[in-house]
Design an enzyme around this catalytic site. Sequence first.
Site, PDB file in Angstrom:
ATOM      1  CD  GLU A 118      -2.508  -1.522   2.500  1.00 18.20           C
ATOM      2  OE1 GLU A 118      -3.660  -1.976   2.514  1.00 18.20           O
ATOM      3  OE2 GLU A 118      -1.831  -1.371   3.530  1.00 18.20           O
ATOM      4  NE  ARG A 169       1.247  -3.342   4.950  1.00 18.39           N
ATOM      5  CZ  ARG A 169       0.098  -3.813   5.449  1.00 18.39           C
ATOM      6  NH1 ARG A 169      -0.999  -3.085   5.348  1.00 18.39           N
ATOM      7  NH2 ARG A 169       0.041  -4.992   6.029  1.00 18.39           N
ATOM      8  NE  ARG A 186      -1.626  -2.485  10.992  1.00 19.13           N
ATOM      9  CZ  ARG A 186      -2.272  -3.011   9.950  1.00 19.13           C
ATOM     10  NH1 ARG A 186      -3.599  -2.960   9.908  1.00 19.13           N
ATOM     11  NH2 ARG A 186      -1.605  -3.597   8.981  1.00 19.13           N
TER      12      ARG A 186
END
Length: 544
Positions: free
Chosen positions: A396, A412, A476
Amino acid sequence: MKKITLLGFLILITSFLMSGADTIMVKQTKIPILIDRADNLLFYLRIDAQNTEELSEIRLLFSEDVNLEEIESVKLYYGGTESPQRMGQTHFSPVQYISSHAQGKTKAANPSYSVRVVEVRSPKNEVTLSPNYSLFPGINYFWISLQMKPGSSLLSVIDVEMTSAKLDGKDAPLAFATERAPHRMGIGVRHAGDDGVAAFRIPGLVTSLEGTLLAVYDVRHNSSVDLQEYVDVGLSRSTDKGQTWEKMRLPLSYGEYGGMPKAQNGVGDPAILVDEKTGAIWIIALWTHGMGNGRAWVNSMDGNGKETTGQLVVTKSTDDGKTWSDPVNITEQVKDPSWNLLLQGPGMGITMLDGTLVFPIQFIDSTRIPNAGVMYSKDQGETWKIHSLARTNTTEAQVAEVEPGVLMLNMRDNRGGSRAVAVTSDLGKTWSEHPSSRSVLQEPVCMASLINVRAKENVLGRDILLFSNPNSTQHRNHITIKASLDGGLTFPEEYQLLLDEDFGWGYSCLTMVDEETVGILYESSVAHMTFQAVKLSEIVRMHK
């Protein structure tokens, strides 16, 4: 609250301990305050009741800059006690008091996990909570909640501190586990359970030429899992800079196309683009037809037919995102048949200064290795082309035009730890590694956002690169907006703003709402799709 030295604090704590008083441990949160929530976590309290029997009083002080007219109420909840298996560890709650994933139950405290003790409505600058609440012997958990009034400004900031507390009617020492921090407003654009949908994921965000905010995302009807599943592309519009959002639209939805069940006609991972020359708006997404409900990432195969490989589809709006064209399948135009899968980098695409439309892409090659790059159109989206990959083993990505004709791709990277960055001046025919690649922007292997804000388009009059992602190499969490004034070579710590310290799925997308305001749509710890607006000057604090 008067500041004291560390030595003075230790002396104070010692005196309290000698007098038999227990200490109240306080953790102030750094998460969004959602205007549409009835409860928002401000403070966690932990009390080890060894010598006291009652929480008598808590005092809070809002700064003079806070618009108290926007605050509905301040509440104190009791969260219960600690489990024996966690004894000896330091936690600040036994459970998650407000869920971001329980469908239809994301906007208020779960009444099973908390007891509302006391509430102060329409508070003044100084708030006194008088619970007189009996303590269980051992660890006790409390938390303080804030409820905003509907219509509170997204740009409002809540600055509040806990100044004192009493146990058994006597002053108790406070031990702060975190520094004082401002609380920023947000809106839950999409919550779990909205419209009967299990989950919303994969944000994309742009500002139209009319100033309308257009947010796209996966509408994951049955669960939060990736394609292949019952997934549509959803869109929300805001014409008031994010304060309110219209009812969800579905620009892409295949239903039971071709006789397949809805869960084998999923379409998702959207990216959205505004044609800066014509005002047209494009959405690109991956459509998967069949695949037996297996994950598209591993079940999509070579060839270009819809029965064997994922399909790249686009839809267009010429009325500011109100209505959308039938989807157009562009797979044959751009996909090498030897590739196993081609899809967009979710988030957003751009219009270059010369009018070229650009979307980031990713593809899984014949050896099952993913690679990132760009696709582009020179004819307002009629035809699209792809040249070479920017870097192997990347997925991504987001793209920005950093100089006229020069594209930066921020990727990414499956190697983990940090973002890969490459640049091209020929639309992806050739690439060179940027000096910041794999060193400047840390990541936990997650989607991120990158936009270029030109000097003439912002109040600071500087060329600025804005980036957002989970600011971590492991988890995250710590969703942060960062700014670079040197073309992405550095993102200094003084130009970084933490929005959400807690855990979520972590995807984000940035846009400029206007020349002085940055907007971000992201998968936060408090809602599946959270929108926040921040003054650019609060990220890039220029020295006078």
